[in-house]
Design an enzyme around this catalytic site. Sequence first.
Site: not given
Ligand SMILES: NC(=O)c1ccc[n+]([C@@H]2O[C@H](COP(=O)([O-])OP(=O)(O)OC[C@H]3O[C@@H](n4cnc5c(N)ncnc54)[C@H](OP(=O)(O)O)[C@@H]3O)[C@@H](O)[C@H]2O)c1
Length: 271
Positions: A13-16, A18, A20, A148, A161
């Site tokens: 899920t959410g794999s476009t 970051g 994912g 996280s 969060y």
């Molecule tokens: N980055 C960090 O530092 C970090 C650290 C610890 C944990 N995490 C966790 O890792 C996960 C991913 O984080 P990230 O930083 O990679 O996020 P991100 O860069 O904001 O990317 C989010 C992805 O999820 C998609 N998305 C968001 N809401 C959605 C929804 N309701 N349904 C379907 N797709 C959805 C977005 O695609 P579209 O916008 O195209 O829909 C995008 O592909 C999260 O659970 C976050 O809490 C992140």
Amino acid sequence: MDLHLNHKRALVTGSTKGIGKAIALELAREGADVIVNGRKQDVVNATVAEIAGQLSQTKPQTAVGDIQAAVGDINDEAVREQIFTQFPTVDILINNVGIFEPMAYDAIDDATWRHFFDVNVLAGNALARHYLPRMLAQDFGRIIFIASEEAIMPSGEMPQYSMTKTMNLSLAKSLSKLTVASHVTVNTIMPGSTLTEGVQTMLNRMYAGSGLPESEWEADFMRNHRPNSQIQRLIRPEEVGRFAAFVASPDASSFSGEALRVDGGLVPTIF
Ligand SMILES: NC(=O)c1ccc[n+]([C@@H]2O[C@H](COP(=O)([O-])OP(=O)(O)OC[C@H]3O[C@@H](n4cnc5c(N)ncnc54)[C@H](OP(=O)(O)O)[C@@H]3O)[C@@H](O)[C@H]2O)c1
């Protein structure tokens, strides 16, 4: 190293973007049939094309998995039902979607608390509720929640969060109790701060107009906001992607109900 993922069907899920996207890429590199999910058709299509293109250039010898699309907001029940119809079973479910935003405690209203709970906990739980029994029936499956370090070390920067990420750990542990003596596992991965599009947006908000050159934002953020990090840099999404691909593989069969850290030493305790 062959992770034995050939033609395993994996919904990320959410794999476009970051983490994912990095997980989807690494699973596809290992030959899994990856299902890319995001909210916009054109972005999902572009990601599918990008993953296919990148792999044929970089590792043509790999048996690249079939890459399919599941478009829609995973927080929308109707979208989830469509996904269940299109993909009734999967071998691997990566519950990666998660929203985050630094917020002061007194600015978080009830609607915001509920929204974070819905997106970060209930949406992934609904997917697990559908796929877990089917994984048990086929006697193979992997469910991975992307939590996280905030799950075990809330910073106070975003309580709405952190709470949901702690819940991911508890939920994964409970679900793992349903997998006894099967070849299904449920685990959580806890990345530390990772340089994704979402975090880049956060840095832009924090530093735009600060006068600090952009090339110094990452180091300044680590020094002042993540002083416990041993590596003093943001983790790159592909580092989490490779690890997740391993945990999703048949080779990782002895990880069950675990909360696994990929945090660059950010959490200062041994356990
Ligand atoms: N980055 C960090 O530092 C970090 C650290 C610890 C944990 N995490 C966790 O890792 C996960 C991913 O984080 P990230 O930083 O990679 O996020 P991100 O860069 O904001 O990317 C989010 C992805 O999820 C998609 N998305 C968001 N809401 C959605 C929804 N309701 N349904 C379907 N797709 C959805 C977005 O695609 P579209 O916008 O195209 O829909 C995008 O592909 C999260 O659970 C976050 O809490 C992140």
